[in-house]
Design an enzyme around this catalytic site. Structure first.
Site, PDB file in Angstrom:
ATOM      1  N   ASP A  32       0.825  -1.209   0.000  1.00 29.79           N
ATOM      2  CA  ASP A  32       0.000   0.000   0.000  1.00 29.79           C
ATOM      3  C   ASP A  32       0.863   1.266   0.000  1.00 29.79           C
ATOM      4  O   ASP A  32       0.535   2.240  -0.669  1.00 29.79           O
ATOM      5  CB  ASP A  32      -0.933   0.018   1.230  1.00 29.79           C
ATOM      6  CG  ASP A  32      -2.008  -1.054   1.126  1.00 29.79           C
ATOM      7  OD1 ASP A  32      -2.038  -1.754   0.086  1.00 29.79           O
ATOM      8  OD2 ASP A  32      -2.804  -1.200   2.072  1.00 29.79           O
ATOM      9  N   ILE A  33       1.999   1.226   0.770  1.00 33.81           N
ATOM     10  CA  ILE A  33       2.808   2.460   0.816  1.00 33.81           C
ATOM     11  C   ILE A  33       3.441   2.733  -0.550  1.00 33.81           C
ATOM     12  O   ILE A  33       3.491   3.882  -0.973  1.00 33.81           O
ATOM     13  CB  ILE A  33       4.034   2.449   1.773  1.00 33.81           C
ATOM     14  CG1 ILE A  33       3.949   1.415   2.865  1.00 33.81           C
ATOM     15  CG2 ILE A  33       4.319   3.816   2.297  1.00 33.81           C
ATOM     16  CD1 ILE A  33       5.236   1.461   3.718  1.00 33.81           C
ATOM     17  N   TYR A  35       2.258   1.913  -3.402  1.00 38.00           N
ATOM     18  CA  TYR A  35       1.173   2.402  -4.261  1.00 38.00           C
ATOM     19  C   TYR A  35       0.892   3.884  -3.947  1.00 38.00           C
ATOM     20  O   TYR A  35       0.800   4.716  -4.853  1.00 38.00           O
ATOM     21  CB  TYR A  35      -0.074   1.542  -4.038  1.00 38.00           C
ATOM     22  CG  TYR A  35      -1.276   1.994  -4.813  1.00 38.00           C
ATOM     23  CD1 TYR A  35      -1.429   1.652  -6.149  1.00 38.00           C
ATOM     24  CD2 TYR A  35      -2.253   2.788  -4.216  1.00 38.00           C
ATOM     25  CE1 TYR A  35      -2.523   2.078  -6.879  1.00 38.00           C
ATOM     26  CE2 TYR A  35      -3.357   3.223  -4.927  1.00 38.00           C
ATOM     27  CZ  TYR A  35      -3.487   2.871  -6.262  1.00 38.00           C
ATOM     28  OH  TYR A  35      -4.568   3.303  -6.965  1.00 38.00           O
ATOM     29  N   SER A  82     -15.712  10.249  -1.465  1.00 34.56           N
ATOM     30  CA  SER A  82     -14.533   9.973  -0.628  1.00 34.56           C
ATOM     31  C   SER A  82     -14.513  11.017   0.480  1.00 34.56           C
ATOM     32  O   SER A  82     -15.414  11.862   0.557  1.00 34.56           O
ATOM     33  CB  SER A  82     -13.256  10.144  -1.428  1.00 34.56           C
ATOM     34  OG  SER A  82     -13.018   9.045  -2.230  1.00 34.56           O
ATOM     35  N   LYS A 116     -12.113   6.139  11.603  1.00 34.03           N
ATOM     36  CA  LYS A 116     -11.954   5.879  10.164  1.00 34.03           C
ATOM     37  C   LYS A 116     -11.476   4.433  10.043  1.00 34.03           C
ATOM     38  O   LYS A 116     -10.272   4.130  10.088  1.00 34.03           O
ATOM     39  CB  LYS A 116     -10.934   6.867   9.571  1.00 34.03           C
ATOM     40  CG  LYS A 116     -10.591   6.606   8.136  1.00 34.03           C
ATOM     41  CD  LYS A 116     -11.229   7.608   7.220  1.00 34.03           C
ATOM     42  CE  LYS A 116     -10.865   7.414   5.766  1.00 34.03           C
ATOM     43  NZ  LYS A 116     -11.195   6.117   5.207  1.00 34.03           N
TER      44      LYS A 116
HETATM   45  O1  I6G Z   1     -15.162   6.212   3.886  1.00 35.27           O
HETATM   46  C1  I6G Z   1     -15.726   6.682   5.001  1.00 35.27           C
HETATM   47  C2  I6G Z   1     -15.433   6.114   6.203  1.00 35.27           C
HETATM   48  C3  I6G Z   1     -16.028   6.559   7.355  1.00 35.27           C
HETATM   49  C4  I6G Z   1     -16.636   7.767   4.920  1.00 35.27           C
HETATM   50  C5  I6G Z   1     -17.232   8.233   6.094  1.00 35.27           C
HETATM   51  C6  I6G Z   1     -16.916   7.618   7.319  1.00 35.27           C
HETATM   52  O2  I6G Z   1     -17.500   8.076   8.406  1.00 35.27           O
HETATM   53  C7  I6G Z   1     -17.183   7.499   9.628  1.00 35.27           C
HETATM   54  N1  I6G Z   1     -18.099   9.253   6.027  1.00 35.27           N
HETATM   55  C8  I6G Z   1     -18.369   9.802   4.847  1.00 35.27           C
HETATM   56  C9  I6G Z   1     -19.318  10.932   4.811  1.00 35.27           C
HETATM   57  C10 I6G Z   1     -17.770   9.349   3.683  1.00 35.27           C
HETATM   58  N2  I6G Z   1     -16.915   8.340   3.707  1.00 35.27           N
HETATM   59  C11 I6G Z   1     -18.063   9.970   2.380  1.00 35.27           C
END
Ligand code: I6G
Length: 588
Positions: A32-33, A35, A82, A116
């Site tokens: 991944d890095i 890339y 995204s 995330k």
């Molecule tokens: O890809 C994502 C991961 C987590 C997200 C996201 C997210 O919220 C916790 N929220 C949005 C609004 C979008 N992608 C577009």
């Protein structure tokens, strides 16, 4: 030299090739890095030379996805966007200030912060409360129909629960693989000689987009919802957090780590808290997501064609970096095993300068195909010792003057011979009785209850004796003086005298105890007794062949080699003879 345009075209083609390998073939050729670095270089060139930027560039795609012909296409009315990202406090504060300026708001804005999760974004379509279609993000406008695969994920309800469910409801979230499942999956794959996945995200991607849903059903993937797509009336939430709370009441899994923050300080506190505790989550995340909570404000801020303006991903510093292996040294553990340690060109990884990484054992070196001089990907996660993940394959890193890694013939600490048996993963130093790296462990074993049974000598005392250079091998224990002992911390006259008395008493022992005390690998208490019964004298054991040794109960091929190598080491013979002849250890 290539022109800028040539380099851009080269990068575009290369990235497309790697996208195909990753997304379609499920068989990435680079990490991944590597890339990310290609993408970064292309992005930078396109920023510096905007006249070379074209709409078909991989940098212009949401998520960089290529679509496979194996799946039906799904069109989104509301694109699956995204997220823009920031990776330091300054850039985050700029995002924060931008929002205040755009909204002309001096007062605090409430943010809904989330993790995330490092997975794959999917869209779940519920019609009249029933799951009717599921699809990948694809390029954001067109995704791939993976409904049959998604139906195998047990946490995703086939039917939503509760009243007032909109006739049409799109739920967006992330499919991912927790660490425990990932480890089990790779362990099984290794046993079956199948493909090993590079990381949980790769494994989740391969599982989610597998052509056979029966295979997907066996994979430990799960799902967490992060938001809504298109929906018809029925629900009228005013905030993002209410949307997620509503989804939870419908039976959908939402994050356990949602946090409402009322200003930038609270957001930064949440960021630091999650970063410090990420290793406890049990799944990979690469940052936090910060969203304006109020839906009216989200509408006011709107989105670009790529990402919403009301949200940002605040990424954690990378836990993996590329550097070069300058050398490999061998460390001797307390039990005599050799651990290869890679000496690296120093590199800063998540705030810490890393200059060495463990290689565990020789089979790890073979698995990686590592040579001195190679560029490697090093991972430093939390407090875990830095580890080499793989050798960099990308042609951007030319490894000149590489050298094979060879096992040393002699111990770097005590110069005794190194033993590496075919059937053992580890190599060992055979100088168990004199090797400074092993000496505290060897002494501890020597005086232990089932060995010479010297009471009152614990590990702390032994460490002090070794540190003061009073003791370098077991025979030195018997030359200790009262004066030396009372010089040590926490040793009074009476206990010093007791130690000398018990050492003296321990000289009268049994042959089996003495053999056990030598600490030969794989010669435990019972085997020592069997050896003592079989041979009766130390000379007979020393002169026994491998075949004869293996006749003794409890002595296998590895054990016999250990015994033979132990007695072949002249340093050990010297200590044994001092113990018997000078110290006067005896048995009947
Ligand atoms: O890809 C994502 C991961 C987590 C997200 C996201 C997210 O919220 C916790 N929220 C949005 C609004 C979008 N992608 C577009």
């Amino acid at each position: 030299m290539d022109s800028i345009q040539d380099r851009i075209n080269y990068l575009k083609n290369l990235i497309l090739h790697h996208q195909h390998q990753y997304y379609i073939m499920d068989s990435p050729e680079i990490s991944d890095i590597e890339y990310d670095q290609l993408m970064k270089e292309l992005h930078q060139l396109e920023m510096n030379y905007p006249h070379f930027l074209t709409s078909d560039s991989p940098t212009q795609r949401i998520g960089g996805f290529a679509l496979s012909s194996a799946f039906k296409k799904v069109h989104y009315n509301i694109p699956m966007l995204s997220l823009d990202y920031v990776n330091n406090k300054k850039s985050y504060m700029e995002f924060h200030m931008r929002l205040h300026e755009k909204l002309k708001k001096d007062k605090d804005i409430t943010f809904c912060c989330d993790l995330k999760v490092d997975g794959l974004a999917v869209n779940l379509l519920y019609i009249n409360g029933s799951l009717s279609q599921a699809s990948t993000r694809g390029d954001g406008k067109i995704g791939e129909d993976i409904t049959s695969n998604i139906r195998t994920i047990s946490v995703i309800p086939q039917r939503l629960i509760g009243h007032d469910i909109p006739d049409y409801l799109e739920v967006r979230g992330e499919v991912f693989m927790p660490h425990e499942g990932f480890k089990k999956l790779n362990k099984q794959a290794f046993r079956d000689g199948c493909k090993i996945f590079a990381n949980p995200r790769n494994a989740a991607a391969g599982s989610l987009r597998h052509r056979d849903p029966f295979i997907t059903a066996t994979r430990p993937i799960t799902f967490v919802a992060y938001g809504l797509g298109l929906f018809t009336e029925g629900i009228l939430p005013r905030s993002h957090i209410e949307c997620l709370q509503y989804l939870k009441t419908c039976g959908l899994p939402v994050s356990d780590y949602l946090c409402l923050c009322h200003n930038s300080k609270e957001v930064l506190d949440f960021y630091h808290y999650i970063e410090a505790n990420r290793s406890l989550l049990g799944f990979d995340i690469d940052g936090i997501v910060i969203k304006v909570d109020n839906l009216d404000l989200q509408v006011k801020l709107s989105s670009t064609s790529r990402a919403p303006r009301w949200a940002v991903a605040f990424k954690f510093p990378a836990q993996e970096k590329i550097t070069r292996v300058c050398d490999v040294e061998f460390q001797i553990s307390r039990t005599g095993t050799l651990t290869p340690v890679a000496k690296l060109e120093p590199i800063l990884i998540s705030g810490v300068m890393v200059s060495s990484a463990t290689l565990h054992n020789f089979s790890e070196i073979n698995r990686l195909g590592l040579k001195i001089g190679n560029h490697v990907i090093v991972r430093r996660a939390g407090d875990v010792i830095p580890k080499i993940m793989s050798v960099v394959q990308s042609s951007s890193y030319l490894d000149m003057n590489t050298r094979e890694i060879t096992l040393p013939m002699n111990c770097p600490i005590c110069n005794s011979r190194i033993q590496k048996l075919q059937e053992e993963v580890v190599a060992r130093c055979t100088g168990g009785l004199i090797c400074a790296a092993q000496i505290v462990g060897a002494l501890k074993h020597f005086v232990s209850r089932k060995a010479l049974n010297v009471k009152g000598i614990g590990e702390k005392l032994l460490a002090q004796l070794v540190k003061n250079e009073y003791v370098k091998n077991p025979a030195d224990l018997f030359t200790l003086t009262l004066h030396q002992l009372i010089n040590l911390e926490h040793i009074h006259l009476k206990s010093a005298q007791n130690i000398l008395d018990t050492l003296n008493d321990s000289k009268y022992t049994t042959f089996a105890r003495f053999l056990y005390a030598l600490g030969i690998p794989k010669v435990g208490e019972a085997t020592a007794r069997n050896l003592s019964d079989y041979f009766g004298t130390i000379d007979r054991i020393m002169n026994a062949s491998l075949v004869t040794l293996m006749k003794v109960d409890g002595v296998g091929r590895v054990g016999a080699h250990n015994i033979k190598n132990f007695f072949n080491e002249k340093n050990n013979i010297e200590i044994i003879s001092i113990l018997i002849e000078n110290v006067g250890i005896y048995w009947k």
